[in-house]
Design an enzyme around this catalytic site. Sequence first.
Site, PDB file in Angstrom:
ATOM      1  N   THR A  51       0.801  -1.227   0.000  1.00 53.68           N
ATOM      2  CA  THR A  51       0.000   0.000   0.000  1.00 53.68           C
ATOM      3  C   THR A  51       0.832   1.276   0.000  1.00 53.68           C
ATOM      4  O   THR A  51       0.582   2.195  -0.787  1.00 53.68           O
ATOM      5  CB  THR A  51      -0.946   0.001   1.222  1.00 53.68           C
ATOM      6  OG1 THR A  51      -1.792  -1.139   1.145  1.00 53.68           O
ATOM      7  CG2 THR A  51      -1.796   1.260   1.251  1.00 53.68           C
ATOM      8  N   ASN A  71       5.438  -0.716   3.547  1.00 51.58           N
ATOM      9  CA  ASN A  71       4.586  -0.091   4.557  1.00 51.58           C
ATOM     10  C   ASN A  71       5.414   0.165   5.815  1.00 51.58           C
ATOM     11  O   ASN A  71       5.324   1.221   6.435  1.00 51.58           O
ATOM     12  CB  ASN A  71       3.396  -0.993   4.891  1.00 51.58           C
ATOM     13  CG  ASN A  71       2.419  -1.122   3.752  1.00 51.58           C
ATOM     14  OD1 ASN A  71       2.349  -0.255   2.880  1.00 51.58           O
ATOM     15  ND2 ASN A  71       1.656  -2.200   3.731  1.00 51.58           N
ATOM     16  N   LYS A  97      -7.210   4.314   5.444  1.00 52.72           N
ATOM     17  CA  LYS A  97      -5.841   4.133   5.927  1.00 52.72           C
ATOM     18  C   LYS A  97      -5.092   5.455   5.921  1.00 52.72           C
ATOM     19  O   LYS A  97      -5.184   6.218   4.947  1.00 52.72           O
ATOM     20  CB  LYS A  97      -5.085   3.138   5.044  1.00 52.72           C
ATOM     21  CG  LYS A  97      -5.641   1.724   5.052  1.00 52.72           C
ATOM     22  CD  LYS A  97      -4.802   0.827   4.147  1.00 52.72           C
ATOM     23  CE  LYS A  97      -5.324  -0.596   4.121  1.00 52.72           C
ATOM     24  NZ  LYS A  97      -4.521  -1.484   3.251  1.00 52.72           N
ATOM     25  N   ARG A 145      -1.892   6.008   5.510  1.00 50.30           N
ATOM     26  CA  ARG A 145      -0.920   6.071   4.416  1.00 50.30           C
ATOM     27  C   ARG A 145      -1.595   6.278   3.064  1.00 50.30           C
ATOM     28  O   ARG A 145      -0.985   6.801   2.131  1.00 50.30           O
ATOM     29  CB  ARG A 145      -0.043   4.824   4.395  1.00 50.30           C
ATOM     30  CG  ARG A 145      -0.771   3.490   4.275  1.00 50.30           C
ATOM     31  CD  ARG A 145       0.212   2.320   4.455  1.00 50.30           C
ATOM     32  NE  ARG A 145      -0.416   1.006   4.377  1.00 50.30           N
ATOM     33  CZ  ARG A 145      -0.960   0.360   5.394  1.00 50.30           C
ATOM     34  NH1 ARG A 145      -0.965   0.928   6.598  1.00 50.30           N
ATOM     35  NH2 ARG A 145      -1.491  -0.841   5.237  1.00 50.30           N
ATOM     36  N   ASP A 171      -9.080  -4.115   0.376  1.00 49.84           N
ATOM     37  CA  ASP A 171      -7.866  -4.788   0.832  1.00 49.84           C
ATOM     38  C   ASP A 171      -8.145  -5.632   2.070  1.00 49.84           C
ATOM     39  O   ASP A 171      -7.727  -6.786   2.165  1.00 49.84           O
ATOM     40  CB  ASP A 171      -6.783  -3.755   1.134  1.00 49.84           C
ATOM     41  CG  ASP A 171      -5.452  -4.394   1.533  1.00 49.84           C
ATOM     42  OD1 ASP A 171      -4.827  -5.033   0.667  1.00 49.84           O
ATOM     43  OD2 ASP A 171      -5.040  -4.243   2.696  1.00 49.84           O
ATOM     44  N   HIS A 195      -7.741  -9.717   2.191  1.00 50.30           N
ATOM     45  CA  HIS A 195      -6.873 -10.404   3.148  1.00 50.30           C
ATOM     46  C   HIS A 195      -7.648 -11.431   3.972  1.00 50.30           C
ATOM     47  O   HIS A 195      -7.130 -12.503   4.274  1.00 50.30           O
ATOM     48  CB  HIS A 195      -6.215  -9.391   4.090  1.00 50.30           C
ATOM     49  CG  HIS A 195      -4.999  -8.730   3.518  1.00 50.30           C
ATOM     50  ND1 HIS A 195      -3.834  -9.423   3.256  1.00 50.30           N
ATOM     51  CD2 HIS A 195      -4.752  -7.442   3.170  1.00 50.30           C
ATOM     52  CE1 HIS A 195      -2.922  -8.593   2.765  1.00 50.30           C
ATOM     53  NE2 HIS A 195      -3.461  -7.386   2.701  1.00 50.30           N
ATOM     54  N   ASP A 215      -3.295  -0.025  -5.810  1.00 55.75           N
ATOM     55  CA  ASP A 215      -1.957   0.096  -5.218  1.00 55.75           C
ATOM     56  C   ASP A 215      -1.180  -1.209  -5.301  1.00 55.75           C
ATOM     57  O   ASP A 215       0.015  -1.240  -5.017  1.00 55.75           O
ATOM     58  CB  ASP A 215      -2.046   0.579  -3.766  1.00 55.75           C
ATOM     59  CG  ASP A 215      -2.896  -0.325  -2.892  1.00 55.75           C
ATOM     60  OD1 ASP A 215      -3.586  -1.212  -3.439  1.00 55.75           O
ATOM     61  OD2 ASP A 215      -2.874  -0.153  -1.658  1.00 55.75           O
ATOM     62  N   HIS A 267      -0.213 -10.086  -0.802  1.00 52.79           N
ATOM     63  CA  HIS A 267       0.456  -9.448  -1.940  1.00 52.79           C
ATOM     64  C   HIS A 267       1.862  -9.043  -1.523  1.00 52.79           C
ATOM     65  O   HIS A 267       2.266  -9.283  -0.390  1.00 52.79           O
ATOM     66  CB  HIS A 267      -0.338  -8.213  -2.387  1.00 52.79           C
ATOM     67  CG  HIS A 267      -0.666  -7.299  -1.242  1.00 52.79           C
ATOM     68  ND1 HIS A 267       0.187  -6.325  -0.774  1.00 52.79           N
ATOM     69  CD2 HIS A 267      -1.761  -7.239  -0.430  1.00 52.79           C
ATOM     70  CE1 HIS A 267      -0.364  -5.705   0.257  1.00 52.79           C
ATOM     71  NE2 HIS A 267      -1.547  -6.248   0.492  1.00 52.79           N
TER      72      HIS A 267
END
Length: 555
Positions: free
Chosen positions: A89, A110, A171, A173, A315, A319, A362, A496
Amino acid sequence: MKRYFIASLFIGTLLAASGLTAQKKNKNNVSDELLRSKPKLVVGIVVDQMRYDYLTRFYDQYGQDGFKRLVEQGFNCKNNHFNYAPTSTGPGHTSVYTGTTPSVHGIIGNNWYDKQLDASVYCASDDTYASVGTSSDAGKMSPHRMSVTTITDELRLHTQMQGKTIAIALKDRGAVLPGGHTANAAYWFHGGDEGKWVTSSYYMSQLPKWVNDFNTSGTAQSYKREWNTLRDIKGYRESGIDNNLFEGKFEGETSTSFPHKPVELLDKTKNFDIIKATPFGNSLTADFVIEALQQENLGKDNITDFLAVSFSSTDYVGHMFGVNSKEIEDTYLRLDEDLARLFKALDKNVGEGEYTLFLTADHGAVEVPTYLKSEKIPSGYVDTAANKKRLKEFLQYKYGTEDIIKNYSNDQIFLDHKIVKNLDLSLAEVQIEIAQEVLEYDAIDRVYTANQMWSNDYTSGIPYILQNGYNQKRSGDVLIVLKPGYISYSTTGSTHGSPQIYDTHAPLLFYGKGIQPGSTVIRTEIPDIAPTISALLGISFPNGTTGKPITEVLK
């Protein structure tokens, strides 16, 4: 002769004046044309963990006003790839907006091991700033670890800081890095027991009234609900069976099947993080983005603004449940409706044909290896404990100490250069010896050394991708690539991060003002996005740009 001279002079003066007037008029026309050709707003959308085939697998299920609107009226880059690893990400969002790769922009993961600090660092963390909107540490963030400018920075500079940039994601970020160094605001969702949109003192000292109003509106609480399918599950033919061994479970649940209603979902006073792991996190994001569009008056004048949006719930769901789950299909059908709502709001508030938009991801994701194995496709999991034990035995035997390795981060081994030097060893030789040892381990496909990254200029294949992700100041000494279909992760759900094609192939759609409708199967790369938008806007490329404009996209 005198009369002739005066007449000639008079005519010449008239012609000159006429020429100046025409020149001035032409300049004004050119200036007006340039003004008219620029969008009032650029909208960048990043869908977290979106594989390209989610566009095609679920296409017949999508409505006309979401993904299909972009595909059928915009430009579709069908062979678009990340050209670096790790595919995660932080690096993904940064590469989209800087027009370059981790080798240049410095966001190599990350989280990563910082060789100077001798500690693990987070891509957006910054303790020099305070949280705004929460008493927790969730707002202590800034883009200071990103070493180059973004397209959002360049637009701000080009407009003398008059163009506004707002970045939003669940998120931190996903908001901080796209917003760049000069964003007016970046907002992210702090779950926990608060359920609020927050920010950092890097941007402001207090939240605007409209954000506080949104936080107290009860919108977040309204999304803490049972998750059932949007449509009849019998129509979800583009995904696997609902009850299986390949998916994770919410806490408190005994089955992977719909509907999902763990205790945390139904608790109205705490555990707001659960929203992120359902499609309702995307709906909450869309609500907040639409409110920001209206309250911040984005795209209301002729100075171009930028709205950077990331949809993160895709995401979390990937997951948890994996790329072939009913949950992923339902999440994308619901996201399609949220996109349609956003596009409608853009049409109303900015004007149809007055904004430019791009949508990408991403990173991609791998099929769950346990599922692949059930279909007799080579795949599996890394036995990390066994590999570590074997490596420690090798280090003790070869060098007399295990301390020669300082850290392992993002599939990279970091050596202690001081110990290597004290043992009077060649760093390049130690890298090769450890690489050759690790190459013998199960699930390892190939291994490269930092010395190879320094000494060669790769132009294709896995080494090209690794080199683009290799930052000389920040990356490790030995770079490890797992076999295709192999991961270091739980036996349920997808992940990923690799340079393999399932992690690099991501959608890229352009739409709106200045965009030529069409498609291409010619390879494009994520760093091409920023220079393409820069060329459309007529502004400077981000200062680390290594990508190139995609000429077919622009009118």
